[in-house]
Motif scaffolding. Sequence first.
Motif, mmCIF file in Angstrom:
data_model
loop_
_atom_site.group_PDB
_atom_site.id
_atom_site.type_symbol
_atom_site.label_atom_id
_atom_site.label_comp_id
_atom_site.label_asym_id
_atom_site.label_seq_id
_atom_site.Cartn_x
_atom_site.Cartn_y
_atom_site.Cartn_z
ATOM 1 N N TYR A 137 0.783 -1.266 0.120
ATOM 2 C CA TYR A 137 -0.029 -0.120 -0.114
ATOM 3 C C TYR A 137 0.788 1.201 -0.039
ATOM 4 O O TYR A 137 1.820 1.492 0.726
ATOM 5 C CB TYR A 137 -0.949 -0.018 1.175
ATOM 6 C CG TYR A 137 -2.090 -0.932 1.240
ATOM 7 C CD1 TYR A 137 -2.994 -0.769 0.029
ATOM 8 C CD2 TYR A 137 -2.243 -1.987 2.113
ATOM 9 C CE1 TYR A 137 -4.075 -1.688 0.146
ATOM 10 C CE2 TYR A 137 -3.046 -2.877 2.012
ATOM 11 C CZ TYR A 137 -4.219 -2.757 0.935
ATOM 12 O OH TYR A 137 -5.169 -3.566 0.952
ATOM 13 N N LEU A 138 0.662 2.095 -0.917
ATOM 14 C CA LEU A 138 1.142 3.334 -1.078
ATOM 15 C C LEU A 138 0.142 4.596 -0.551
ATOM 16 O O LEU A 138 -0.922 4.588 -1.185
ATOM 17 C CB LEU A 138 1.875 3.684 -2.014
ATOM 18 C CG LEU A 138 2.326 5.130 -2.351
ATOM 19 C CD1 LEU A 138 3.278 5.597 -1.499
ATOM 20 C CD2 LEU A 138 2.891 5.275 -3.969
ATOM 21 N N LEU A 139 0.118 5.322 0.503
ATOM 22 C CA LEU A 139 -0.792 6.400 0.724
ATOM 23 C C LEU A 139 0.111 7.697 0.526
ATOM 24 O O LEU A 139 1.108 8.014 1.090
ATOM 25 C CB LEU A 139 -1.215 6.313 2.249
ATOM 26 C CG LEU A 139 -2.080 5.230 2.491
ATOM 27 C CD1 LEU A 139 -1.827 3.974 2.626
ATOM 28 C CD2 LEU A 139 -2.657 5.500 4.114
ATOM 29 N N LEU A 140 -0.886 8.464 -0.356
ATOM 30 C CA LEU A 140 -0.209 9.694 -0.552
ATOM 31 C C LEU A 140 -1.195 10.872 -0.135
ATOM 32 O O LEU A 140 -2.623 10.849 -0.552
ATOM 33 C CB LEU A 140 -0.080 10.081 -2.106
ATOM 34 C CG LEU A 140 1.138 9.084 -2.820
ATOM 35 C CD1 LEU A 140 1.169 9.239 -4.228
ATOM 36 C CD2 LEU A 140 2.453 9.273 -2.046
ATOM 37 N N ALA A 141 -0.737 11.861 0.336
ATOM 38 C CA ALA A 141 -1.567 13.212 0.433
ATOM 39 C C ALA A 141 -1.697 13.911 -1.054
ATOM 40 O O ALA A 141 -0.887 14.153 -1.474
ATOM 41 C CB ALA A 141 -1.002 14.280 1.343
ATOM 42 N N GLY A 142 -3.192 13.993 -1.108
ATOM 43 C CA GLY A 142 -3.470 14.528 -2.411
ATOM 44 C C GLY A 142 -4.555 13.559 -3.184
ATOM 45 O O GLY A 142 -4.710 12.390 -3.056
ATOM 46 N N ASP A 143 -5.215 14.177 -4.167
ATOM 47 C CA ASP A 143 -6.178 13.225 -5.011
ATOM 48 C C ASP A 143 -5.524 12.844 -6.295
ATOM 49 O O ASP A 143 -5.336 13.845 -6.996
ATOM 50 C CB ASP A 143 -7.294 14.236 -4.894
ATOM 51 C CG ASP A 143 -8.553 13.560 -5.855
ATOM 52 O OD1 ASP A 143 -8.517 12.241 -6.012
ATOM 53 O OD2 ASP A 143 -9.789 14.359 -5.848
ATOM 54 N N TYR A 144 -5.172 11.573 -6.389
ATOM 55 C CA TYR A 144 -4.404 11.119 -7.578
ATOM 56 C C TYR A 144 -5.259 9.974 -8.188
ATOM 57 O O TYR A 144 -5.984 9.571 -7.616
ATOM 58 C CB TYR A 144 -2.929 10.768 -6.978
ATOM 59 C CG TYR A 144 -2.252 11.695 -6.522
ATOM 60 C CD1 TYR A 144 -1.633 12.549 -7.109
ATOM 61 C CD2 TYR A 144 -2.180 11.739 -5.119
ATOM 62 C CE1 TYR A 144 -0.599 13.522 -6.836
ATOM 63 C CE2 TYR A 144 -1.155 12.570 -4.550
ATOM 64 C CZ TYR A 144 -0.329 13.531 -5.455
ATOM 65 O OH TYR A 144 0.236 14.772 -4.963
ATOM 66 N N THR A 145 -4.801 9.880 -9.272
ATOM 67 C CA THR A 145 -5.440 8.671 -10.159
ATOM 68 C C THR A 145 -4.105 7.608 -10.339
ATOM 69 O O THR A 145 -3.076 7.948 -10.028
ATOM 70 C CB THR A 145 -5.912 8.900 -11.409
ATOM 71 O OG1 THR A 145 -4.636 9.397 -12.447
ATOM 72 C CG2 THR A 145 -6.823 9.799 -11.447
ATOM 73 N N SER A 146 -4.504 6.354 -10.816
ATOM 74 C CA SER A 146 -3.439 5.332 -10.836
ATOM 75 C C SER A 146 -2.410 5.831 -12.054
ATOM 76 O O SER A 146 -1.243 5.657 -11.686
ATOM 77 C CB SER A 146 -3.923 4.059 -11.100
ATOM 78 O OG SER A 146 -4.737 3.805 -9.972
ATOM 79 N N SER A 147 -2.880 6.193 -12.860
ATOM 80 C CA SER A 147 -1.971 6.676 -14.080
ATOM 81 C C SER A 147 -1.027 8.028 -13.848
ATOM 82 O O SER A 147 -0.036 8.006 -14.341
ATOM 83 C CB SER A 147 -2.942 6.904 -15.348
ATOM 84 O OG SER A 147 -3.762 8.062 -15.004
ATOM 85 N N GLU A 148 -1.435 8.659 -12.988
ATOM 86 C CA GLU A 148 -0.594 9.764 -12.433
ATOM 87 C C GLU A 148 0.682 9.202 -11.801
ATOM 88 O O GLU A 148 1.639 10.029 -11.608
ATOM 89 C CB GLU A 148 -1.386 10.861 -11.606
ATOM 90 C CG GLU A 148 -2.344 11.630 -12.327
ATOM 91 C CD GLU A 148 -3.171 12.588 -11.324
ATOM 92 O OE1 GLU A 148 -3.000 13.622 -11.535
ATOM 93 O OE2 GLU A 148 -3.918 11.968 -10.517
ATOM 94 N N ILE A 149 0.366 8.353 -11.117
ATOM 95 C CA ILE A 149 1.734 7.799 -10.243
ATOM 96 C C ILE A 149 2.568 6.503 -10.854
ATOM 97 O O ILE A 149 3.512 6.293 -10.213
ATOM 98 C CB ILE A 149 1.326 7.429 -8.729
ATOM 99 C CG1 ILE A 149 0.517 5.927 -8.645
ATOM 100 C CG2 ILE A 149 0.569 8.598 -8.131
ATOM 101 C CD1 ILE A 149 0.737 5.395 -7.438
ATOM 102 N N VAL A 150 2.082 6.347 -12.059
ATOM 103 C CA VAL A 150 3.149 5.399 -12.805
ATOM 104 C C VAL A 150 4.418 5.631 -12.730
ATOM 105 O O VAL A 150 5.272 4.777 -12.491
ATOM 106 C CB VAL A 150 2.262 4.734 -14.194
ATOM 107 C CG1 VAL A 150 3.141 4.117 -14.889
ATOM 108 C CG2 VAL A 150 0.941 4.052 -13.893
ATOM 109 N N PRO A 151 4.811 6.863 -13.188
ATOM 110 C CA PRO A 151 5.974 7.328 -13.185
ATOM 111 C C PRO A 151 6.929 7.229 -11.849
ATOM 112 O O PRO A 151 7.966 6.569 -11.985
ATOM 113 C CB PRO A 151 6.151 8.686 -13.882
ATOM 114 C CG PRO A 151 5.032 8.657 -14.498
ATOM 115 C CD PRO A 151 3.974 7.849 -13.919
ATOM 116 N N LEU A 152 6.166 7.449 -10.955
ATOM 117 C CA LEU A 152 6.836 7.395 -9.579
ATOM 118 C C LEU A 152 6.961 5.729 -9.169
ATOM 119 O O LEU A 152 7.933 5.534 -8.672
ATOM 120 C CB LEU A 152 5.970 8.127 -8.656
ATOM 121 C CG LEU A 152 6.276 7.994 -6.960
ATOM 122 C CD1 LEU A 152 7.733 8.653 -6.812
ATOM 123 C CD2 LEU A 152 5.260 8.603 -5.991
#
Length: 159
Positions: A86-101
């Motif tokens: 599980y990765l919890l990020l502060a912010g409203d993100y989509t899956s595609s937005e974090i693929v590079p990370l």
Amino acid sequence: MEKIASFTINHIKLQPGIYVSRKDRVGNSTVTTFDLRMTSPNEEPVMNTAEVHTIEHLGATFLRNREGWKENVVYFGPMGCRTGFYLLLAGDYTSSEIVPLVKEMFEFIRDFRGEVPGASPMDCGNYLDMNLPMANYLAEKYLNQVIEGIEESRLVYPE
């Protein structure tokens, strides 16, 4: 008692991917929980604790040092079933937005050599339970089989 959200996902159809598990409001902020699923539940063997523990140490170290993201990292850690993280990020993100990370993080894990950060008796409660070569292997497998050219079906939970 009501089923919690993660128990309502169809684990028979679930394949490795990057999924939004949930979004929670905390005050005026949103925390997005991601399901970084590395193995196919109930089909593939689960990951052993030593490599899960190593991935946790390396992933958390990477994320909390990554410029542009470290301020938003709330948590990175393993699922109890040992099929992912599980990765919890502060912010409203989509899956595609974090693929590079996620790709960068798993490249870091795949390529890491040397002493695992925090793998000492002073820093960790189970520092001997580490397997860096297997963590390297699993990171490479996840990159090659899931992250590279990730399909939309691996970004949204199955119905």
